[in-house]
Motif scaffolding. Structure first.
Motif, PDB file in Angstrom:
ATOM      1  N   ASP A 219       0.830  -1.206   0.000  1.00  0.00           N
ATOM      2  CA  ASP A 219       0.000   0.000   0.000  1.00  0.00           C
ATOM      3  C   ASP A 219       0.869   1.263   0.000  1.00  0.00           C
ATOM      4  N   LEU A 220       0.895   1.978  -1.120  1.00  0.00           N
ATOM      5  CA  LEU A 220       1.741   3.164  -1.239  1.00  0.00           C
ATOM      6  C   LEU A 220       1.283   4.303  -0.339  1.00  0.00           C
ATOM      7  N   ALA A 221       0.008   4.315   0.026  1.00  0.00           N
ATOM      8  CA  ALA A 221      -0.514   5.413   0.848  1.00  0.00           C
ATOM      9  C   ALA A 221      -0.025   5.352   2.287  1.00  0.00           C
ATOM     10  N   SER A 222       0.374   4.170   2.760  1.00  0.00           N
ATOM     11  CA  SER A 222       0.781   4.047   4.157  1.00  0.00           C
ATOM     12  C   SER A 222       2.225   3.608   4.346  1.00  0.00           C
ATOM     13  N   VAL A 223       2.835   3.079   3.299  1.00  0.00           N
ATOM     14  CA  VAL A 223       4.170   2.524   3.443  1.00  0.00           C
ATOM     15  C   VAL A 223       5.212   3.638   3.493  1.00  0.00           C
ATOM     16  N   ASN A 224       6.334   3.357   4.153  1.00  0.00           N
ATOM     17  CA  ASN A 224       7.447   4.300   4.195  1.00  0.00           C
ATOM     18  C   ASN A 224       8.742   3.530   3.964  1.00  0.00           C
ATOM     19  N   PRO A 225       9.856   4.223   3.661  1.00  0.00           N
ATOM     20  CA  PRO A 225      11.112   3.526   3.356  1.00  0.00           C
ATOM     21  C   PRO A 225      11.574   2.581   4.458  1.00  0.00           C
ATOM     22  N   SER A 226      11.408   2.986   5.732  1.00  0.00           N
ATOM     23  CA  SER A 226      11.892   2.130   6.811  1.00  0.00           C
ATOM     24  C   SER A 226      11.139   0.807   6.855  1.00  0.00           C
ATOM     25  N   TRP A 227       9.845   0.832   6.530  1.00  0.00           N
ATOM     26  CA  TRP A 227       9.075  -0.420   6.505  1.00  0.00           C
ATOM     27  C   TRP A 227       9.626  -1.361   5.437  1.00  0.00           C
ATOM     28  N   LEU A 228       9.935  -0.818   4.258  1.00  0.00           N
ATOM     29  CA  LEU A 228      10.492  -1.637   3.185  1.00  0.00           C
ATOM     30  C   LEU A 228      11.869  -2.170   3.553  1.00  0.00           C
ATOM     31  N   ILE A 229      12.654  -1.361   4.255  1.00  0.00           N
ATOM     32  CA  ILE A 229      14.024  -1.753   4.603  1.00  0.00           C
ATOM     33  C   ILE A 229      14.026  -2.875   5.645  1.00  0.00           C
ATOM     34  N   PHE A 230      13.220  -2.731   6.690  1.00  0.00           N
ATOM     35  CA  PHE A 230      13.304  -3.654   7.825  1.00  0.00           C
ATOM     36  C   PHE A 230      12.352  -4.844   7.736  1.00  0.00           C
ATOM     37  N   SER A 231      11.388  -4.811   6.816  1.00  0.00           N
ATOM     38  CA  SER A 231      10.522  -5.981   6.661  1.00  0.00           C
ATOM     39  C   SER A 231      11.263  -7.049   5.858  1.00  0.00           C
ATOM     40  N   ASP A 232      10.816  -8.300   5.998  1.00  0.00           N
ATOM     41  CA  ASP A 232      11.488  -9.371   5.267  1.00  0.00           C
ATOM     42  C   ASP A 232      11.097  -9.335   3.798  1.00  0.00           C
ATOM     43  N   GLY A 233      11.869 -10.041   2.981  1.00  0.00           N
ATOM     44  CA  GLY A 233      11.548 -10.118   1.560  1.00  0.00           C
ATOM     45  C   GLY A 233      12.658  -9.597   0.671  1.00  0.00           C
ATOM     46  N   PHE A 234      12.293  -9.362  -0.612  1.00  0.00           N
ATOM     47  CA  PHE A 234      13.229  -8.892  -1.635  1.00  0.00           C
ATOM     48  C   PHE A 234      14.410  -9.849  -1.761  1.00  0.00           C
ATOM     49  N   SER A 235      14.099 -11.146  -1.941  1.00  0.00           N
ATOM     50  CA  SER A 235      15.143 -12.168  -2.038  1.00  0.00           C
ATOM     51  C   SER A 235      15.196 -12.813  -3.415  1.00  0.00           C
ATOM     52  N   SER A 236      14.630 -12.141  -4.433  1.00  0.00           N
ATOM     53  CA  SER A 236      14.577 -12.749  -5.770  1.00  0.00           C
ATOM     54  C   SER A 236      15.962 -12.950  -6.360  1.00  0.00           C
ATOM     55  N   GLY A 237      16.968 -12.187  -5.867  1.00  0.00           N
ATOM     56  CA  GLY A 237      18.307 -12.292  -6.426  1.00  0.00           C
ATOM     57  C   GLY A 237      19.146 -13.401  -5.821  1.00  0.00           C
ATOM     58  N   GLN A 238      18.613 -14.190  -4.875  1.00  0.00           N
ATOM     59  CA  GLN A 238      19.384 -15.278  -4.294  1.00  0.00           C
ATOM     60  C   GLN A 238      19.787 -16.278  -5.361  1.00  0.00           C
ATOM     61  N   MET A 239      20.995 -16.796  -5.240  1.00  0.00           N
ATOM     62  CA  MET A 239      21.603 -17.573  -6.319  1.00  0.00           C
ATOM     63  C   MET A 239      20.768 -18.780  -6.730  1.00  0.00           C
ATOM     64  N   LEU A 240      20.280 -19.544  -5.746  1.00  0.00           N
ATOM     65  CA  LEU A 240      19.525 -20.756  -6.071  1.00  0.00           C
ATOM     66  C   LEU A 240      18.212 -20.417  -6.763  1.00  0.00           C
ATOM     67  N   ASN A 241      17.487 -19.431  -6.240  1.00  0.00           N
ATOM     68  CA  ASN A 241      16.231 -19.017  -6.861  1.00  0.00           C
ATOM     69  C   ASN A 241      16.462 -18.496  -8.273  1.00  0.00           C
TER      70      ASN A 241
END
Length: 462
Positions: A247-269
């Motif tokens: 949700d762009l209306a409520s999200v902030n950079p710190s939430w994106l930074i400290f929440s889990d995820g963004f692992s699409s670049g892992q070697m096996l995946n």
């Protein structure tokens, strides 16, 4: 909600899927026993035909996912459920025919399949008839207390009113942090003990939806609530889980930074994704080559100009590449100047173009871009450089969608109809960010399977 391989699955959907799979196995066993009784044969031990039972149940379950048999409208409407079940079974017959031809050793006789099909249709329909209200009603919905009564709380109230909501808001508590937008909210000073009130209401979750959180969070109360076993989360996490988008209306950079995820670049995946892309793109290009040639000839006969349309798009890490599509518009579609959004009933689209756009056939030449590595089968749709420059200025976090490889189909494509405006781009960005954040091979597989639903019911195709 159950988090399955980093993707959120509603309790009702998971329960219905498990029950369906069990009924499909029972139908397969029933079909075998009926046929064995007809010819006077002993049915034998169950363990001797496990591969056959699975070869029947798994393809039909995949077909049901593919046609949208677990969507919110399907769970809550018997009419929609019946039509989707019939399409799923028809598709399942095709899948089973292919399996029967390729691997006959693990399949039933055709007479067994016939009886199993009849039993499965009857039992799947009976399940929805008997348990539809329970599965789609309030029994499986979570009980939520919202801390806040402003605009953010009002957004949660709007989500709760949807027929597809997986939660019920049992109370709103105005935390004295601004204007009250939810009329039925109770004032904080009327609640003597917030933890006791949450327990008394039998809440399963508390959502922080305050307009201003600095120096306003009741940390001691929240700690006690958390330690009693009640889930506590903020509004950004809550909306992500309930809607499948960031949700762009409520999200902030710190939430994106400290929440889990963004692992699409892992070697096996990344290696597994690339291997899949190469194998499937090669197969599709070879198998569909004759049909591509016929459609290309039809395009040339209808309007002058090349059959293939080449266009620059923005890909991984903002690198530009040339993407190919079957031409679905007149050659002079942009003779007036720069890039133009496609509109509904766009007069520039040809008759052949209307057909191939509806079934997404015009996208097939992009398999070449998948093969060369510029694209993947699943990912955010690559946008034109002329649009990207403006969208990055107007939409926060738009550049982050370029941190994953673009795709032919994607999470936004199966969840949001075709869009041709900045506001549409904003909604699609929310889904793209969810995909980038929660990427897993399971989510890729789910998107690929459900793309069939978009082809069969082309909502918003232009």
């Amino acid at each position: 909600m159950v988090r399955l391989f980093k993707h959120y699955v509603p309790n009702a959907v998971l329960l219905l899927g498990v029950l369906d799979f069990a009924l499909l196995l029972i139908a397969a066993e029933g079909g075998w026993r009926v046929r064995a009784w007809q010819i006077g044969m002993a049915p034998g031990g169950l363990h001797t035909r496990i591969p056959q039972l699975l070869s029947f149940a798994v393809p039909l379950q995949i077909a049901m996912v593919a046609v949208g048999a677990y969507g919110a409208d399907t769970i809550r409407s018997l009419r929609v459920a019946t039509s989707r079940l019939m399409v799923a079974v028809s598709l399942g017959i095709l899948l089973l025919s292919v399996i029967f031809f390729l691997v006959p050793a693990i399949t039933f006789w055709r007479s067994n399949l016939f009886y199993a099909m009849l039993l499965s249709i009857a039992m799947l329909f009976a399940l929805r008839l008997a348990a539809g209200r329970t599965i789609g009603g309030d029994v499986l919905r979570r009980r939520v207390v919202v801390l806040g009564a402003g605009a953010r709380a009002a957004r949660i109230a709007a989500l709760a009113e949807r027929a597809s909501a997986n939660f019920s808001v049992i109370d709103y508590i105005a935390m004295n942090d601004g204007e009250v937008a939810v009329g039925r909210a109770r004032r904080r000073d009327t609640v003597a003990s917030l933890p006791d009130h949450v327990l008394k209401m039998r809440a399963s979750e508390v959502v922080l939806a305050m307009e201003e959180r600095r120096n306003a969070l009741p940390l001691n109360d929240l700690l006690r609530i958390k330690t009693t076993g009640v889930m506590v989360c903020d509004i950004s996490t809550f909306i992500e889980r309930e809607t499948g988008r960031v949700d762009l209306a409520s999200v902030n950079p710190s939430w994106l930074i400290f929440s889990d995820g963004f692992s699409s670049g892992q070697m096996l995946n990344a290696a597994a994704k690339r291997s899949f892309d190469i194998a499937v793109s090669l197969i599709l290009l070879v198998v569909t080559a004759p049909l591509l040639m016929l459609v290309a000839i039809a395009i040339r006969l209808e309007t002058p100009g090349p059959a293939l349309y080449r266009q620059r798009r923005v890909g991984l890490h903002n690198e530009e590449f040339v993407m190919m599509k079957l031409r679905s518009m007149r050659e002079d579609a942009e003779c007036a100047g720069g890039a133009v959004w496609t509109s509904e009933r766009d007069p520039r689209i040809t008759r052949i173009g209307q057909l191939i756009r509806k079934i997404r056939f015009d996208e097939l030449p992009q398999c070449w871009s998948v093969l060369t590595g510029d694209m993947s089968f699943v990912g955010p749709r690559p946008e034109r450089p002329e649009f990207v420059a403006g969208l990055e200025r107007e939409l926060p976090f738009y550049a982050e969608r370029h941190m994953v490889k673009p795709g032919i189909t994607g999470w936004a494509q199966i969840n949001y109809p075709y869009g041709a405006s900045v506001e549409d781009a904003r909604h699609k960005l929310e889904y793209d960010l969810y995909y980038a954040k929660n990427y897993s091979p399971f989510l890729d597989l789910l998107i690929l399977i459900q793309t069939l639903r978009v082809v069969l019911w082309p909502q918003g195709a232009r």
